[in-house]
Design an enzyme around this catalytic site. Structure first.
Site, PDB file in Angstrom:
ATOM      1  CE1 TYR A  42      -3.171  -2.931   0.481  1.00 47.52           C
ATOM      2  CE2 TYR A  42      -3.342  -2.630   2.741  1.00 47.52           C
ATOM      3  CZ  TYR A  42      -3.719  -3.547   1.536  1.00 47.52           C
ATOM      4  OH  TYR A  42      -4.534  -4.435   1.755  1.00 47.52           O
ATOM      5  CB  SER A  60     -13.595  -4.409  -0.889  1.00 46.68           C
ATOM      6  OG  SER A  60     -12.204  -3.914  -1.363  1.00 46.68           O
TER       7      SER A  60
END
Length: 336
Positions: free
Chosen positions: A55, A204
């Site tokens: 990330y 998600s």
């Protein structure tokens, strides 16, 4: 704050996925805003923070380390290796590398960025299919033995791969995309986790903003937004998917909650070993997400939700062909 279990850790029933603060959805928020979100989550009782070497190509771990290292004893820290940013002449690119030596280096680099001497839950971010899963997990088991990692997990793997890995070392958690509109875990791996005593960490969980009713025009997606390359967000597919939102929002209103809260509450009602980790760059949205723990859904509403949004009603696959080739999850219509 409701609690759930990962290995020996008791964590908040909803964790925080930190990716949004550095990666994937366009220009990240400022450092000051990111710090506000992280500290607000800690103050609200969140005790599972999830990051990864990938990330922001290390930026997210650096951020988490800078902001939260002084509170290290107050939460369970999860990160991931085996997929990271590698510098080439034409820029930084993500590389999947599950060789034992790469996993060891990834972990050492993550420990430095996170400003800690141990990672509570360390995932293999992607199974490198050129390397036997037993070899990658063996390297991670060695990290546990020497005290650099407390428990290990896998991300985006099938039930078969999970069982092979678990035979080498206990797998504490599997992290995979799971929401009303991504049901792949229901094929096999969700049940395999339950049988093996592993937590299932759902990333998600609000369908990359779709179930928040947060994105009405995919034409506004910026080039660095990963959704721009996802088939479900192509203009035609998304136009079809948007037709699901009005009846979905009506169900949220009936349940007395927001659309985002309905998506999270649905996951919490599914099974006690499921832990959603929504991400956000907004303190207000963080507080909204955490309030999903107070939402109660009756069996009838759950049945209507399942019928409204599922693999049978959503248009388009979740990943492009390239991204799909990088994961090991079961697919509908393919024998397992």
């Amino acid at each position: 704050m409701q609690q759930r279990t990962i290995a020996s850790f008791t964590v908040s029933a909803i964790g925080l996925g930190c990716m949004n603060l550095s990666h994937a959805y366009g220009t990240p928020p400022s450092a000051e805003q990111s710090e506000r979100v992280l500290l607000a989550a800690l103050d609200a009782g969140v005790t599972l923070f999830d990051t990864a070497a990938l990330y922001g190509f290390g930026a997210n771990e650096t951020l988490v380390g800078k902001v939260l290292s002084k509170h290290r004893s107050s939460f369970t820290l999860a990160s991931k290796g085996g997929m990271s940013g590698v510098h080439f002449d034409d820029g930084v690119k993500r590389v999947i590398d599950g060789r034992p030596e790469a996993i060891r280096k990834n972990c050492e680099d993550s420990l430095q960025r996170l400003q800690t001497d141990v990672i509570d839950l360390y995932y293999l971010h992607r199974w490198d299919k050129k390397v036997p899963i037993e070899d990658s997990v063996g390297a991670m088991a060695e990290l546990v033995r020497v005290g650099k990692v407390r428990a290990i997990g896998l991300s985006e793997v099938s039930a078969t791969t999970l069982r092979k890995a678990h035979a080498v070392h206990p797998i504490a958690a599997v992290q995979t995309e799971y929401s009303l509109w991504t049901r792949n875990p229901e094929i096999a791996v969700l049940e395999a986790c339950r049988e093996l005593g592993a937590a299932f960490v759902a990333f998600s969980p609000v369908a990359r903003g779709f179930l928040c009713d947060a994105l009405h025009d995919v034409g506004t997606l910026v080039p660095k937004d990963i959704r721009a390359a996802m088939p479900r967000f192509s203009p035609d597919n998304y136009a079809a998917n948007l037709k699901l939102l009005p009846p979905y929002k009506a169900l949220a209103e009936e349940a007395g909650c927001t659309p985002a809260q309905l998506a999270l509450a649905w996951l919490l009602h599914k099974a006690p070993h499921i832990i959603p980790i929504p991400g956000t760059s907004s303190v207000a949205h963080l507080q909204e997400d955490l309030a999903a723990m107070d939402v109660r859904l009756d069996a009838g509403l759950l049945t209507r939700l399942d019928a409204l949004i599922s693999q049978g009603t959503v248009t388009g696959p979740r990943y492009s062909a390239q991204s799909a080739s990088e994961v090991d999850t079961e697919e509908f219509g393919v024998s397992v």
